[in-house]
Design a protein around this motif. Structure first.
Motif, short mmCIF file in Angstrom:
data_model
loop_
_atom_site.label_atom_id
_atom_site.label_comp_id
_atom_site.label_asym_id
_atom_site.label_seq_id
_atom_site.Cartn_x
_atom_site.Cartn_y
_atom_site.Cartn_z
N PRO B 33 -6.03 -34.07 75.47
CA PRO B 33 -6.19 -34.91 74.28
C PRO B 33 -4.90 -35.63 73.85
CG PRO B 33 -5.87 -32.63 73.63
CD PRO B 33 -5.66 -32.69 75.12
N SER B 80 -0.83 -33.07 78.37
CA SER B 80 -1.50 -31.89 77.86
C SER B 80 -1.54 -30.85 78.98
CB SER B 80 -2.91 -32.27 77.39
OG SER B 80 -3.55 -31.13 76.85
N ARG B 108 -4.27 -28.07 74.73
CA ARG B 108 -5.71 -27.86 74.84
C ARG B 108 -5.93 -26.52 75.53
NH1 ARG B 108 -7.11 -32.10 79.76
NH2 ARG B 108 -7.90 -30.50 81.17
N THR B 117 -11.16 -30.90 75.38
CA THR B 117 -11.25 -31.41 74.01
C THR B 117 -11.11 -30.30 72.98
OG1 THR B 117 -13.64 -31.27 74.15
CG2 THR B 117 -12.65 -33.41 74.65
N GLU B 172 -4.47 -29.73 69.59
CA GLU B 172 -5.39 -30.87 69.55
C GLU B 172 -5.85 -31.18 68.13
OE1 GLU B 172 -9.37 -32.71 69.44
OE2 GLU B 172 -8.82 -30.67 68.84
N HIS B 176 -5.43 -34.93 66.81
CA HIS B 176 -6.58 -35.82 66.61
C HIS B 176 -7.01 -36.00 65.15
CE1 HIS B 176 -8.14 -35.95 71.02
NE2 HIS B 176 -7.26 -36.87 70.75
#
Lengths: 273, 377
Positions: B33, B80, B108, B117, B172, B176
C-alpha cells in the motif's frame, strides 16, 4: 600512436587483481585508450561496476568510481544519469554480473535507451568465485558446478542487448585489442545505450577445466571464432557455424531517456503554471 | 497569510514532506500500500526540475536512489513488505558506503505477499536487523498524516546529517487514512543539507575521520573524485582487509549513531507522570492507545501512553526510567511481538511487560488495550 595510460589510472592502485593470462587487462587498456581518445572530463565521468573480477576495474581508474553490489551496476548508473544527465556514465562488468544476477537491470537500461556505455567483459565464467558456469558458458563445457558438462543453453549478450533495445551494440575480443578502443569510442560518442561486448578468457577457472592447454590456445580460439560483420555476409551458414560476429552489430537513432524526461519536465511545468 | 491546508492521505503527505525537505530524486516500483507515494512524486518532482523514475524492480529502485544521492541529490524510494525484503541488499550498501537516502516502508501483512491491503507493524525488527552485517539504523514511525509529513522531513535531515539511510515505517492505516494537513511555510521546519568537503580535491577522503564520525560527502560530478565500494574500506574509500582498519570503520559507524541518540530519539509522552501502567505504542496503534488511556483515566485508572516516534535507535534510557515508576508496560503492536522484545530487553525485571499482538489485518482496538491494562493491574 602513443596513449597516455598513466593519467587515467589512480596512482598506487596497480597491480590489478587479475591472474596472469586474463584478458581483462587487454580490455581495460582498450577502455582507457577509448576514454583518452574521447577526452572525457575525469570529474564529470562516473565509472560504475557490479561484483566480479571485471568489476574491480573502476577502482584502478582516476574517475568518479562506484563499485556497487552484484549485478546492480546498470541500476546505480541509471540513478546517476537521471540525477545528473550531464555526467558521462560508463559501466563495466562481467557476464555473470551483467546478464545473470544483473540481467533485469541490463535489459531495462537497454530498453530505456539511457545514455551510457556498458562494456561487458565476457569470459564465459564466474571467475572470482572459482569458476562456476555463467549464462555464457558454452553448453557441454566444464565448470566447478557443471562437473558432468554444462546442461544450460547460453545467452548471446549482444543479441540480448539488441533485442532489449540498446541503440548501439558492438562486439570484439581480447585478441582484437585495437578494435576494442575503436568500438568503445563509437559507443561513448553514441547518444543512447551503447553495449560493447568484449569476449575474453579466464585461463585460471575456465581454460584449465576445458580443452585449453594454455592462454595462447584461448587467444587462438578468440581469433578463430571472430568473423567481422562485413565478411559474414559472404559466408555460408556452414562456414558461420561456431563463429561469432564482431564489429558494430547494431546502431539506430531512437529518443534517449534523459532527453525524454526533459520533455516530461517541460510538460509538467507548463501544466502547473 | 493563512497556511495552505489540504485533506491528504498519509502516503500523499509523505511525498509532499519529501519535496519540502528538498528531495529531487525518487526511484520507485509499484507496490501496495505505498504506491501513492510514488504517484505523487511523479507529479511533483518534474514540476521542480527533479527526477522521478519507475525502475524495473525494487532492487533497482533502491540502486537508483543511491546513484542519485551520490550526485548530491536528496533521494527517496517507497515500498512495502515484500519490496522492503528485496531492498535489504542495497540498504546494506547504503549503510557501509554511508550514502544518505530515505526509504519509506508502508507496512502490510506478511510474510511474503501476505495481506497487501491489510495493515501491519511486522517490519519493525526488519527495519533494525533486516540487512546482513552489523550496521546502525534509524527508523521513524509517525502516527498521523501531519506527522508523516514532518517525520519525512526529519528523515531527510537525519540521513543527510549522519550520512546514512533512514527508514520511515508506518502501517497501512496511517498511510491510507485522510487527515487535515497544514503545509509548513518554507523555513518553518528545519532543513539540513549534507556537509560537503572543503579540503583540496587531492586531500579528499570520503571517510576521513579528522572530521569526526561523519565525514563530508562530495558529489559525483564535482571537483572531487573518489571511490565508493560495498567492501569494507579504509578512510580513503578503497577496499581493505586489514583487521584494525575494518574494526575501526565498523565501530565508527555504530558509534556515530549511538553518540547522537539525544539528537535522533524522539518520543511523545501522554499522562505518564503518575502512570501506574504505561501503554507503549507506535504508529496507528498509538492512536488506539491514547483513546484507551483517556477512557481508563475516566474510570480512575492511572494509565499513560509512551509513543516512540524514533523506533531505532530505541529510546532505551527513557523506557528504563518509566519501568522503575510503573507497575507494567503494555505493548500493543500489529505483529506477534517485535518491539516488545526490545522493551523486555531494556526493562529487565523492573516491571511487567505484556504484549497485545494482532496479525489478522484488523487494527488493535482501545477495548483490547483497556482489557489488558486491567488484567495487569
Amino acid at each position: 600512436m602513443a596513449y597516455d595510460y598513466e593519467k587515467n589510472i589512480r596512482p598506487g592502485k596497480l597491480p590489478h587483481i587479475w591472474c596472469p593470462g586474463c584478458g581483462h587487462g587487454i580490455a581495460m587498456k582498450g577502455l582507457i585508450r577509448a576514454m583518452d581518445t574521447c577526452g572525457l572530463d575525469k570529474n564529470n565521468t562516473a565509472m560504475v561496476s557490479g561484483i566480479g573480477c571485471a568489476s574491480r576495474l573502476p577502482g584502478y581508474m582516476d574517475y568518479c568510481t562506484l563499485h556497487t553490489a552484484h549485478g546492480r551496476a546498470a541500476a546505480f548508473a541509471t540513478g546517476i544519469k537521471m540525477a545528473k544527465p550531464e555526467m558521462n556514465v560508463i559501466c563495466v562488468g562481467g557476464d555473470g554480473d551483467g546478464v545473470a544476477i544483473g540481467g533485469n537491470h541490463f535489459i531495462h537500461a537497454c530498453r530505456r535507451n539511457i545514455d551510457m556505455t556498458y562494456v561487458v567483459f565476457n569470459n564465459y565464467i564466474y571467475g572470482m568465485t572459482g569458476g562456476q558456469f555463467s549464462p555464457t558458458t558454452p553448453t557441454g563445457d566444464k565448470a566447478s558446478t557443471t562437473p558432468y558438462g554444462n546442461p544450460d543453453p547460453t545467452f548471446d549478450i549482444s543479441k540480448l542487448a539488441i533485442g532489449a533495445g540498446a541503440t548501439f551494440v558492438a562486439r570484439t575480443t581480447a585478441f582484437h585489442a585495437t578494435q576494442i578502443d575503436k568500438l568503445i569510442v563509437q559507443g561513448i560518442k553514441h547518444k543512447g545505450m551503447a553495449v560493447i561486448e568484449v569476449l575474453d578468457d579466464c585461463p585460471t577457472t575456465y581454460g584449465r577445466r576445458n580443452r585449453f592447454r594454455s592462454v595462447v590456445d584461448m587467444m587462438k580460439r578468440l581469433k578463430d571464432i571472430a568473423v567481422p560483420v562485413a565478411a559474414a555476409g559472404k559466408m555460408s551458414p556452414e562456414q558461420l557455424e561456431g563463429k561469432v560476429l564482431t564489429g558494430v552489430l547494431h546502431q539506430e537513432d531512437r529518443p534517449e531517456y534523459c532527453e525524454q524526461y526533459t520533455e516530461v519536465i517541460k510538460r509538467a511545468q507548463a501544466q502547473s503554471e | 497569510m493563512a497556511k495552505k491546508v489540504a485533506l491528504l492521505q498519509g502516503n500523499e503527505a509523505c511525498a509532499h514532506g519529501a519535496v519540502y525537505a528538498g528531495c529531487t530524486f525518487f526511484g520507485g516500483y509499484p507496490i501496495t500500500p505505498s504506491t501513492e507515494v510514488a504517484e505523487v512524486m511523479s507529479v511533483e518532482l518534474p514540476k521542480i526540475g527533479g527526477a522521478f523514475i519507475q525502475m524495473e524492480d525494487e532492487i533497482a529502485a533502491m540502486a537508483s536512489i543511491l546513484g542519485g544521492a551520490l550526485t548530491g541529490a536528496k533521494a527517496m524510494t517507497a515500498t512495502s513488505g515484500p519490496g522492503m525484503s528485496l531492498k535489504q541488499e542495497l540498504l546494506g550498501y547504503a549503510c557501509i558506503a554511508e550514502i544518505p537516502c530515505v526509504i519509506i516502508n508502508v507496512m502490510r501483512g506478511g510474510p511474503s505477499t501476505g495481506m497487501p491491503t491489510g495493515p501491519s507493524q511486522s517490519d519493525v525488527l526488519q527495519a533494525r536487523w533486516g540487512t546482513h552485517g552489523d550496521h546502525p539504523a534509524i527508523a521513524l514511525a509517525p502516527s498521523s498524516c501531519q506527522e508523516i509529513f514532518s517525520e519525512t522531513v526529519r528523515a531527510f535531515n537525519l540521513a543527510e546529517k549522519y550520512r546514512m539511510p533512514v527508514q520511515v515505517v508506518f502501517d497501512e492505516i496511517v498511510g491510507h487514512m485522510r487527515e487535515r494537513i497544514e503545509f509548513p511555510e518554507p523555513g518553518e521546519l528545519e532543513i539540513i543539507d549534507r556537509t560537503e568537503p572543503t579540503v583540496a580535491p587531492e586531500d579528499y577522503k570520503p571517510y576521513d575521520t579528522q572530521f569526526g564520525d561523519v565525514a563530508p560527502l562530495a558529489a559525483f560530478g564535482s571537483e572531487y573524485r573518489y571511490h565508493v565500494t560495498g567492501l569494507n574500506k579504509a578512510e580513503d574509500g578503497f577496499p581493505t582487509t586489514k583487521a584494525e582498519l575494518v574494526d575501526a570503520e565498523q565501530r565508527r559507524q555504530i558509534r556515530k549513531i549511538e553518540d547522537a541518540r539525544a539528537d535522533i530519539e524522539s518520543n511523545e509522552e501522554y499522562q505518564t507522570e503518575d502512570a501506574e501502567v504505561i501503554v507503549l505504542a507506535y504508529g496507528s496503534t498509538a492512536r488506539s492507545g491514547r483513546y484507551a488511556v483517556d477512557r481508563l483515566r475516566e474510570e480512575g485508572v492511572k494509565a499513560g501512553l509512551f509513543r516512540p516516534i524514533t523506533l531505532w535507535p530505541f529510546p532505551e534510557k527513557r523506557v528504563q526510567e518509566l519501568a522503575k515508576q510503573t507497575k507494567g508496560i503494555i505493548v500493543p503492536e500489529m505483529n506477534l511481538g517485535q518491539m516488545v522484545l526490545e522493551v523486555e530487553r531494556v526493562v529487565a525485571r523492573d516491571c511487567a511487560v505484556e504484549l497485545i499482538g494482532r496479525v489478522d489485518g484488523e487494527p488493535i482496538t482501545p477495548t483490547q488495550i483497556m482489557d489488558k491494562v486491567k488484567e495487569v493491574l
